[in-house]
Design a protein around this motif. Sequence first.
Motif, PDB file in Angstrom:
ATOM      1  N   TYR A  94       0.820  -1.210   0.000  1.00 37.78           N
ATOM      2  CA  TYR A  94       0.000   0.000   0.000  1.00 37.78           C
ATOM      3  C   TYR A  94       0.856   1.263   0.000  1.00 37.78           C
ATOM      4  CZ  TYR A  94      -4.350  -2.523   0.852  1.00 37.78           C
ATOM      5  OH  TYR A  94      -5.442  -3.340   0.740  1.00 37.78           O
ATOM      6  N   ALA A  95       2.034   1.180   0.594  1.00 38.34           N
ATOM      7  CA  ALA A  95       2.932   2.328   0.609  1.00 38.34           C
ATOM      8  C   ALA A  95       3.453   2.538  -0.815  1.00 38.34           C
ATOM      9  CB  ALA A  95       4.080   2.091   1.573  1.00 38.34           C
ATOM     10  N   LYS A  96       3.102   3.637  -1.407  1.00 38.40           N
ATOM     11  CA  LYS A  96       3.432   3.858  -2.818  1.00 38.40           C
ATOM     12  C   LYS A  96       4.779   4.525  -3.038  1.00 38.40           C
ATOM     13  CE  LYS A  96      -0.289   2.038  -4.309  1.00 38.40           C
ATOM     14  NZ  LYS A  96      -0.256   0.685  -4.774  1.00 38.40           N
ATOM     15  N   ASN A  97       5.348   5.108  -1.991  1.00 37.70           N
ATOM     16  CA  ASN A  97       6.679   5.687  -2.185  1.00 37.70           C
ATOM     17  C   ASN A  97       7.677   5.036  -1.230  1.00 37.70           C
ATOM     18  OD1 ASN A  97       6.787   7.135   0.323  1.00 37.70           O
ATOM     19  ND2 ASN A  97       5.495   8.727  -0.585  1.00 37.70           N
ATOM     20  N   ASN A  99       9.938   6.128   0.971  1.00 35.16           N
ATOM     21  CA  ASN A  99      10.027   6.541   2.371  1.00 35.16           C
ATOM     22  C   ASN A  99       8.897   5.948   3.203  1.00 35.16           C
ATOM     23  OD1 ASN A  99      12.358   8.022   1.990  1.00 35.16           O
ATOM     24  ND2 ASN A  99      11.247   9.901   1.505  1.00 35.16           N
ATOM     25  N   SER A 100       7.702   5.905   2.663  1.00 35.55           N
ATOM     26  CA  SER A 100       6.576   5.321   3.392  1.00 35.55           C
ATOM     27  C   SER A 100       6.769   3.830   3.603  1.00 35.55           C
ATOM     28  CB  SER A 100       5.268   5.559   2.630  1.00 35.55           C
ATOM     29  OG  SER A 100       4.989   6.921   2.541  1.00 35.55           O
ATOM     30  N   PHE A 101       7.291   3.146   2.590  1.00 37.24           N
ATOM     31  CA  PHE A 101       7.511   1.706   2.705  1.00 37.24           C
ATOM     32  C   PHE A 101       8.568   1.399   3.762  1.00 37.24           C
ATOM     33  CE2 PHE A 101       9.607  -2.256   1.437  1.00 37.24           C
ATOM     34  CZ  PHE A 101       8.500  -3.111   1.417  1.00 37.24           C
ATOM     35  N   ALA A 103       9.504   3.292   6.268  1.00 34.61           N
ATOM     36  CA  ALA A 103       8.961   3.643   7.583  1.00 34.61           C
ATOM     37  C   ALA A 103       8.025   2.553   8.092  1.00 34.61           C
ATOM     38  CB  ALA A 103       8.227   4.978   7.505  1.00 34.61           C
ATOM     39  N   ALA A 104       7.213   1.989   7.216  1.00 39.36           N
ATOM     40  CA  ALA A 104       6.298   0.924   7.617  1.00 39.36           C
ATOM     41  C   ALA A 104       7.064  -0.319   8.057  1.00 39.36           C
ATOM     42  CB  ALA A 104       5.349   0.594   6.460  1.00 39.36           C
TER      43      ALA A 104
END
Length: 117
Positions: A94-97, A99-101, A103-104
């Motif tokens: 679900y994390a599309k970028n 940095n979000s991935f 961080a998750a």
Amino acid sequence: MPVRLIVTEGTRADCTQACNLIDGFDAKHLLADKAYDANEVTEFARHLGMSIVIPPKRNRVTPRDCDMELYKLRHLVENAFLHIKRWRGLATRYAKNLNSFIAAVQIRCLFMWLQIL
């Protein structure tokens, strides 16, 4: 617990990043599955002073011995990935970028660590 994370495109083989992942670690053994049985990876690990605990691929000209008792510990690595993938947002990307991935993944690993304590 993962200690280093390298994110690549989904079509790249994991073994291409193996040397980058183990570089700088002081370990006695490199435990990995057959996918990591590449000359570049094994030579680099030996250069770092690690013994190789990777079952040889069937097409290897000169098969190498593998300590299968020690290899059984590799399930701990698989368990860590299982815990990460239990979080639906990571398993389904679900994390599309980037940095979000990352961080998750870090949040999920922290959550796993807190459960262990």
